[in-house]
Design an enzyme around this catalytic site. Structure first.
Site, mmCIF file in Angstrom:
data_model
loop_
_atom_site.group_PDB
_atom_site.id
_atom_site.type_symbol
_atom_site.label_atom_id
_atom_site.label_comp_id
_atom_site.label_asym_id
_atom_site.label_seq_id
_atom_site.Cartn_x
_atom_site.Cartn_y
_atom_site.Cartn_z
ATOM 1 N N HIS A 95 3.259 -17.145 -6.048
ATOM 2 C CA HIS A 95 4.128 -16.046 -6.496
ATOM 3 C C HIS A 95 4.629 -15.279 -5.273
ATOM 4 C CE1 HIS A 95 0.274 -14.093 -5.751
ATOM 5 N NE2 HIS A 95 0.921 -12.943 -5.646
ATOM 6 N N ASP A 97 5.234 -11.092 -4.451
ATOM 7 C CA ASP A 97 4.890 -9.808 -5.076
ATOM 8 C C ASP A 97 6.135 -9.070 -5.549
ATOM 9 O OD1 ASP A 97 2.230 -10.319 -4.402
ATOM 10 O OD2 ASP A 97 2.423 -9.291 -2.468
ATOM 11 N N HIS A 250 3.024 -16.732 -1.825
ATOM 12 C CA HIS A 250 1.624 -16.919 -1.435
ATOM 13 C C HIS A 250 0.777 -17.221 -2.657
ATOM 14 C CE1 HIS A 250 2.149 -12.608 -2.219
ATOM 15 N NE2 HIS A 250 0.880 -12.593 -2.602
ATOM 16 N N ARG A 265 -4.900 -4.235 0.400
ATOM 17 C CA ARG A 265 -3.481 -4.592 0.481
ATOM 18 C C ARG A 265 -2.608 -3.350 0.414
ATOM 19 N NH1 ARG A 265 -0.451 -8.434 -3.874
ATOM 20 N NH2 ARG A 265 0.655 -6.566 -4.479
HETATM 21 C C1 SIN Z 1 -2.334 -11.406 -3.391
HETATM 22 O O1 SIN Z 1 -1.896 -10.428 -2.796
HETATM 23 O O2 SIN Z 1 -1.681 -12.023 -4.210
HETATM 24 C C2 SIN Z 1 -3.748 -11.867 -3.082
HETATM 25 C C3 SIN Z 1 -3.833 -12.635 -1.809
HETATM 26 C C4 SIN Z 1 -5.246 -12.928 -1.422
HETATM 27 O O3 SIN Z 1 -6.175 -12.352 -2.007
HETATM 28 O O4 SIN Z 1 -5.459 -13.722 -0.512
#
Ligand code: SIN
Length: 276
Positions: A95, A97, A250, A265
């Site tokens: 996906h 974000d 990612h 994050r």
């Molecule tokens: C995400 O932000 O989608 C998660 C990425 C991760 O936990 O490595």
């Protein structure tokens, strides 16, 4: 500062710099590398939550994620957390974000806080290179299309996460929605063309049914994932990944059952996306 290609098709490794003590000149170099490579990887960083916020503020405006829990002390920092006894992870499918927002996020800065002993890598894909390698004919067709992006099937009341053991950890079930963006966007900084559809949130092409859209979407998704535009980042204590949401996807591996993983994050606000 040394910036080198991380893998042939995706990302760059940035060495010889500490994000907590970045000069203005280094920040300028990072901005260029970010636009060129889509995702930057850093090792051996010493970045406190305050430093994380300071770095993010130097780059742009922070956007508060409606669905993830935040650290108690720092509402700007979302937790990507998987408990030892949890089965589901956050972001476990390809996906980008916030593509369901009218103004999708610029990027995200993910800092490793507590890692499993093994597993928990994150995969990335480069959507600029993927676009450039399509045929001229398909590029021309894609440039005329727009696509519908939604998070209802992911975060909504009847969405994927509500049927998992992550449900109690996520909020915002009533705050879901959709947005329409060009299928080929122009990167706001570089002007380069980028394929902007993703497996997690893109439902269909505007004016097409989901059934009509599926074969072409599946073709594009397979093209991105099987033709050398991806890389896999193995996290170590002190690792950071900083990705451009407009030009990458990612996906987080969920291969560490029985182990705890915690990432911090920060998501940076972006603007409306322009077609070509
Ligand atoms: C995400 O932000 O989608 C998660 C990425 C991760 O936990 O490595």
């Amino acid at each position: 500062m040394n910036i080198s290609q991380y893998s042939k098709g995706c990302g760059a490794l940035v060495e010889g710099v500490q994000l907590a003590n970045l000069s203005d000149a280094e920040l300028g170099d990072l901005r260029r590398a970010f636009a060129d490579h889509g995702v930057l990887f850093f090792r051996n960083q010493s970045l406190s939550p305050d430093d994380h916020l300071t770095f993010a503020h130097r780059w742009g405006e922070i956007v508060i994620n409606k669905f993830f829990t935040h650290t108690q002390e720092y509402p700007g920092i979302a937790e990507v957390r998987k408990e030892k006894d949890q089965e589901t992870n956050i972001g476990g499918g390809w996906h980008t974000d916030h593509s369901y927002d009218q103004k999708p996020a610029l990027g995200s800065i993910l800092v490793a806080r507590e890692l499993p002993e093994t597993g928990g890598d994150t995969h990335f894909a480069n959507l600029q290179k993927a676009y450039e390698s399509l045929s001229d004919g398909l590029k021309k067709t894609l440039e005329t299309l727009r696509a519908v992006h939604s998070n209802v099937h992911v975060y909504g009341e009847d969405g994927y996460y509500q049927s998992t053991d992550l449900a109690s950890q996520l909020g915002g079930v009533d705050d879901v929605g959709e947005a329409i963006h060009p299928v080929v966007i122009q990167h706001p900084d570089t002007g380069r063309k980028i394929l902007y559809v993703n497996p997690g949130f893109t439902l269909c092409f505007e004016g097409w049914t989901p059934e009509e859209s599926r074969p072409l979407l599946n073709y594009l998704f397979a093209h991105v994932l099987t033709n050398g535009f991806t890389c896999r980042f193995n996290w170590e204590p002190g690792s950071i990944a900083f990705w451009d949401n407009r030009s990458t996807w990612h996906s987080a591996e969920n291969d560490y059952p029985g182990q705890f993983r915690l990432m911090h994050r920060i998501t940076l606000a972006g603007g409306a996306l322009q077609g070509v």
